[in-house]
Design a protein around this motif. Structure first.
Motif, PDB file in Angstrom:
ATOM      1  N   VAL A 376     -22.053  68.028 -44.411  1.00  0.00           N
ATOM      2  CA  VAL A 376     -21.755  67.895 -42.575  1.00  0.00           C
ATOM      3  C   VAL A 376     -23.937  67.247 -42.348  1.00  0.00           C
ATOM      4  N   ALA A 377     -23.377  68.220 -40.845  1.00  0.00           N
ATOM      5  CA  ALA A 377     -24.950  67.295 -40.588  1.00  0.00           C
ATOM      6  C   ALA A 377     -25.295  68.963 -39.251  1.00  0.00           C
ATOM      7  N   ASN A 378     -26.663  68.463 -39.409  1.00  0.00           N
ATOM      8  CA  ASN A 378     -27.217  70.206 -38.072  1.00  0.00           C
ATOM      9  C   ASN A 378     -28.078  69.928 -38.162  1.00  0.00           C
ATOM     10  N   ILE A 379     -28.427  70.875 -36.942  1.00  0.00           N
ATOM     11  CA  ILE A 379     -29.642  70.615 -35.976  1.00  0.00           C
ATOM     12  C   ILE A 379     -30.656  72.398 -36.657  1.00  0.00           C
ATOM     13  N   ASN A 380     -31.257  72.457 -37.461  1.00  0.00           N
ATOM     14  CA  ASN A 380     -31.963  73.796 -36.952  1.00  0.00           C
ATOM     15  C   ASN A 380     -30.544  74.464 -38.168  1.00  0.00           C
ATOM     16  N   ASN A 381     -30.277  73.601 -38.997  1.00  0.00           N
ATOM     17  CA  ASN A 381     -29.506  74.493 -39.637  1.00  0.00           C
ATOM     18  C   ASN A 381     -27.952  75.082 -38.981  1.00  0.00           C
ATOM     19  N   VAL A 382     -28.028  74.867 -37.889  1.00  0.00           N
ATOM     20  CA  VAL A 382     -26.716  75.075 -37.203  1.00  0.00           C
ATOM     21  C   VAL A 382     -26.118  73.590 -36.952  1.00  0.00           C
ATOM     22  N   SER A 383     -24.652  73.338 -37.727  1.00  0.00           N
ATOM     23  CA  SER A 383     -23.814  72.548 -37.551  1.00  0.00           C
ATOM     24  C   SER A 383     -22.845  73.266 -36.070  1.00  0.00           C
ATOM     25  N   PHE A 384     -22.571  72.212 -35.456  1.00  0.00           N
ATOM     26  CA  PHE A 384     -22.098  72.710 -34.243  1.00  0.00           C
ATOM     27  C   PHE A 384     -20.491  72.300 -34.529  1.00  0.00           C
ATOM     28  N   VAL A 385     -20.102  73.663 -33.366  1.00  0.00           N
ATOM     29  CA  VAL A 385     -18.207  72.825 -33.985  1.00  0.00           C
ATOM     30  C   VAL A 385     -18.293  73.579 -32.013  1.00  0.00           C
ATOM     31  N   LEU A 386     -17.504  72.379 -31.435  1.00  0.00           N
ATOM     32  CA  LEU A 386     -17.137  72.409 -30.252  1.00  0.00           C
ATOM     33  C   LEU A 386     -15.776  73.083 -30.118  1.00  0.00           C
ATOM     34  N   PRO A 387     -15.851  73.952 -29.096  1.00  0.00           N
ATOM     35  CA  PRO A 387     -14.905  74.767 -28.306  1.00  0.00           C
ATOM     36  C   PRO A 387     -13.656  74.667 -27.678  1.00  0.00           C
ATOM     37  N   THR A 388     -12.674  75.116 -28.169  1.00  0.00           N
ATOM     38  CA  THR A 388     -10.998  74.141 -27.617  1.00  0.00           C
ATOM     39  C   THR A 388     -10.688  74.669 -26.162  1.00  0.00           C
ATOM     40  N   VAL A 389     -12.227  74.498 -25.054  1.00  0.00           N
ATOM     41  CA  VAL A 389     -12.372  75.114 -23.836  1.00  0.00           C
ATOM     42  C   VAL A 389     -13.983  74.435 -23.792  1.00  0.00           C
ATOM     43  N   ALA A 390     -13.387  73.550 -22.798  1.00  0.00           N
ATOM     44  CA  ALA A 390     -14.866  72.382 -22.313  1.00  0.00           C
ATOM     45  C   ALA A 390     -16.430  73.870 -21.769  1.00  0.00           C
ATOM     46  N   LEU A 391     -17.113  73.640 -22.775  1.00  0.00           N
ATOM     47  CA  LEU A 391     -18.387  74.777 -22.539  1.00  0.00           C
ATOM     48  C   LEU A 391     -18.992  74.184 -21.102  1.00  0.00           C
ATOM     49  N   LEU A 392     -18.524  73.774 -20.311  1.00  0.00           N
ATOM     50  CA  LEU A 392     -19.129  73.459 -18.669  1.00  0.00           C
ATOM     51  C   LEU A 392     -18.020  74.755 -17.911  1.00  0.00           C
ATOM     52  N   GLN A 393     -16.655  74.374 -18.734  1.00  0.00           N
ATOM     53  CA  GLN A 393     -15.750  75.599 -17.953  1.00  0.00           C
ATOM     54  C   GLN A 393     -16.519  76.415 -17.743  1.00  0.00           C
ATOM     55  N   PRO A 412     -34.939  77.790 -38.611  1.00  0.00           N
ATOM     56  CA  PRO A 412     -34.316  79.523 -38.647  1.00  0.00           C
ATOM     57  C   PRO A 412     -35.486  79.711 -40.649  1.00  0.00           C
ATOM     58  N   SER A 413     -35.694  78.674 -41.181  1.00  0.00           N
ATOM     59  CA  SER A 413     -36.264  79.216 -42.071  1.00  0.00           C
ATOM     60  C   SER A 413     -36.961  78.084 -42.802  1.00  0.00           C
ATOM     61  N   PRO A 414     -38.376  77.292 -42.491  1.00  0.00           N
ATOM     62  CA  PRO A 414     -38.993  76.538 -42.370  1.00  0.00           C
ATOM     63  C   PRO A 414     -39.381  76.189 -44.187  1.00  0.00           C
ATOM     64  N   TYR A 415     -39.550  74.603 -43.940  1.00  0.00           N
ATOM     65  CA  TYR A 415     -39.497  74.095 -45.008  1.00  0.00           C
ATOM     66  C   TYR A 415     -39.955  72.841 -45.074  1.00  0.00           C
ATOM     67  N   ASN A 416     -40.454  72.570 -46.254  1.00  0.00           N
ATOM     68  CA  ASN A 416     -41.513  70.760 -46.164  1.00  0.00           C
ATOM     69  C   ASN A 416     -39.816  69.886 -45.455  1.00  0.00           C
ATOM     70  N   TYR A 417     -40.125  69.768 -44.254  1.00  0.00           N
ATOM     71  CA  TYR A 417     -38.714  68.777 -44.058  1.00  0.00           C
ATOM     72  C   TYR A 417     -38.780  67.603 -44.308  1.00  0.00           C
ATOM     73  N   PRO A 422     -35.045  71.717 -50.103  1.00  0.00           N
ATOM     74  CA  PRO A 422     -34.401  72.967 -50.344  1.00  0.00           C
ATOM     75  C   PRO A 422     -33.254  73.207 -51.160  1.00  0.00           C
ATOM     76  N   ALA A 423     -33.304  74.134 -52.145  1.00  0.00           N
ATOM     77  CA  ALA A 423     -32.014  73.683 -53.456  1.00  0.00           C
ATOM     78  C   ALA A 423     -30.821  74.440 -52.572  1.00  0.00           C
ATOM     79  N   ASN A 424     -31.138  74.947 -51.656  1.00  0.00           N
ATOM     80  CA  ASN A 424     -29.069  75.390 -50.776  1.00  0.00           C
ATOM     81  C   ASN A 424     -29.451  74.528 -49.923  1.00  0.00           C
ATOM     82  N   LEU A 425     -27.789  73.244 -49.782  1.00  0.00           N
ATOM     83  CA  LEU A 425     -28.162  72.740 -48.509  1.00  0.00           C
ATOM     84  C   LEU A 425     -27.475  73.018 -47.867  1.00  0.00           C
TER      85      LEU A 425
END
Length: 556
Positions: A376-393, A412-417, A422-425
């Motif tokens: 998976v990929a993420n920004i600030n440990n959040v893997s973004f999930v697209l909704p089933t209704v458009a966000l703008l609507q 949320p949990s700073p580390y040596n980027y 870290p052990a937990n990916l």
């Protein structure tokens, strides 16, 4: 909200046409989404295309023009079109990312994209923005200056559009489906292309793209990287190129023998045909300075001087090494905004929001996948999930339960980027947005990480241009690094590569109300979740508010 409820609300909306200035022109285009039989690399397949062409048609308009593109979907796939880099001031409904600003156009349906080109001139691109259909659904946007407004550089004798792409022999949607099912990275492409042509390949006959020039003439090359997953170098044997624009924003002239573009980036460069008449190789090769597999095929075309013999032997050029980090850094470091009286660089000098986005990949459990896990990929440990209704609507109609406003401003949990991971990916999953007030100033430090494998990330922000005020290797130092920021003439872009195991700082003003996607423009990383969205609230009065949705807005 059901379809009937949403339609009822739409009936109450007064459709507001885009204001047109006295000198503006309406440019009308029709895009038919069709299946097209194609042959590349001695292999044939059916692909989704626009009007039967790969690349699709080039859109031509002038700054200030109103552009109308009617898209008719004649294929089984859902489709959307994104006008990459177009500011879309107050017209987010026409931006195009599926489930962000619109539901997709379903088979047998159509939608009218309606936007005005405001304060931009140069070259951009358009492409599909759902699944991986942009592998074949893409093309260039040429925005000419207003009438009687000259270029801020010597007028060229001619202009050429060069669109770079990627090609898979396999069906690309099947490639994505297999990767999603197995949890493994998708298969890499089989070649790169120049205006749809991979050029001469061993065992397959192809003449390659030809750029025809006349001795002594100067040409403006409008270069687009429409590739799906690869950052690319472009070189022309024996010739220098002078960059005068990136991402539809003028730059100070910068001369180089190598152009570097991430997916989604564009560059206008002047080429003077000042060499001995002959045939000169155009080479397009990938950049990857880490262990991630990449399509290492070089696409080849030819610059041909007028009057040469048809079978003249070509002058060759050496492509940069695949891991030529120094070449990419030199190119990025040479770019500066023009910052002239007519084209000032309005860099925010202070910021209301100071954000740190750690970007990278991780591993989540997946019982049905080959190894019991999936990448998976993420920004600030959040893997973004697209909704089933458009966000703008959801934002416009204040629908509940579609997204939350708690996207983290910092990890949320700073580390040596860029050190030992870290052990937990594992990441969290969510549909979280970050809220901005109208006209707020924003600084985002995009911090690369060493999770799984450090990698260069071309990050694209919809709805805005931003200024690249700083860049470095390793971890961003909040106490030291801002002192070296360029707040005078930094390059202005809509897509910028974050260096491998490094960081990039950008600034922009949130003067465009709506919902705006920020994501890695490597499609594999977007698929894995390296994406988020900003919600920009309305300002005061109708001129600072998003326009109502059009009556033909697609339904989910």
């Amino acid at each position: 909200m059901g379809d009937s409820g949403f339609r009822s609300m739409l009936l109450l909306v007064i459709v507001v046409l885009l204001p047109a200035s006295v000198h503006s022109t309406v440019r009308k285009y029709t895009f038919n989404v069709v299946s097209t039989n194609t042959t590349r690399l001695c292999s044939s397949k059916s692909v989704v295309s626009i009007n039967g062409k790969v690349p699709g048609p080039t859109l031509y308009a002038r700054e200030g023009d109103n552009v109308l593109v009617r898209v008719h979907n004649h294929v089984p796939n859902n489709i959307t079109i994104h006008w990459h880099g177009v500011r879309q001031l107050r017209t987010g409904w026409s931006d195009g990312p599926a489930y962000v600003t619109q539901c997709p156009i379903q088979s047998g349906k159509s939608f009218l994209y309606n936007f005005t080109l405001t304060g931009q001139r140069g070259t951009l691109l358009w492409h599909a923005h759902i699944s991986w259909l942009r592998a074949t659904v893409y093309g260039a946007i040429v925005i000419l200056p207003k009438k009687n407004v000259p270029y801020p550089f010597p007028k060229p004798d001619g202009e050429k559009v060069i669109v770079l792409g990627e090609w898979w022999k396999a069906d690309v949607e099947s490639v994505v489906k297999q990767a999603t099912t197995t949890g493994m990275p998708p298969n890499i492409s089989d070649s790169h292309t120049i205006n749809g042509d991979p050029g001469p390949v061993f065992g397959c006959s192809s003449s390659g793209y030809s750029l025809h020039v006349a001795n002594g003439k100067t040409y403006l090359l409008r270069i687009v990287n429409a590739a799906v997953n690869d950052e690319l170098f472009l070189k022309i044997a024996g010739h220098k190129l002078t960059v005068v624009e990136t991402d539809a924003a003028y730059t100070k002239p910068f001369t180089t023998d190598t152009i570097f573009l991430g997916p989604g980036q564009t560059t206008n460069a002047l080429l003077t045909a000042d060499q001995t008449a002959g045939k000169y190789t155009i080479a397009v090769s990938p950049f990857m300075d880490t262990v991630v597999p990449v399509d290492n095929a070089t696409a080849v075309g030819f610059l041909r001087y007028k009057g040469i013999q048809p079978f003249s032997p070509p002058h060759l050029t050496a492509t940069p090494p695949i891991n030529a980090t120094a070449v990419t850094a030199a190119f990025a470091g040479g770019l500066r905004s023009l910052n002239s009286p007519n084209y000032p660089a309005a860099v925010p000098q202070t910021v209301d929001h100071s954000l740190l986005f750690a970007i990278g990949v991780g591993i989540n459990p997946c019982p049905t996948c080959v190894n019991g896990t999936k990448t998976v990929a993420n920004i600030n440990n959040v893997s973004f999930v697209l909704p089933t209704v458009a966000l703008l609507q959801a934002h416009y109609f204040k629908l509940q339960g579609i997204f939350t406003y708690d996207f983290p401003a910092n990890p949320p949990s700073p580390y040596n980027y860029t050190g030992n991971p870290p052990a937990n990916l594992q990441t969290t999953n969510g549909t979280k947005v970050y809220r901005l007030g109208f006209n707020d100033t924003v600084e985002v430090v995009l911090q690369g990480t060493s999770l799984i494998a450090p990698e260069s990330h071309p990050i694209h922000l919809h709805g805005f241009n931003f200024f690249v005020v700083g860049k470095g290797l390793g971890n961003f130092d909040k106490g030291k690094d801002p002192s070296s920021f360029n707040l005078v003439d930094p390059v202005e872009r809509n897509t910028m590569s974050v260096p491998t195991a490094g960081w990039t700082a950008i600034r922009f003003r949130a003067d465009n109300p709506g919902v705006w996607f920020l994501h890695c423009h490597l499609e594999v990383h977007t698929t894995w979740g390296l994406k988020m969205a900003f919600v920009v609230e309305n300002g005061k009065g109708p001129n600072e508010s998003i326009l109502p949705p059009p009556p033909d807005l697609p339904q989910c």
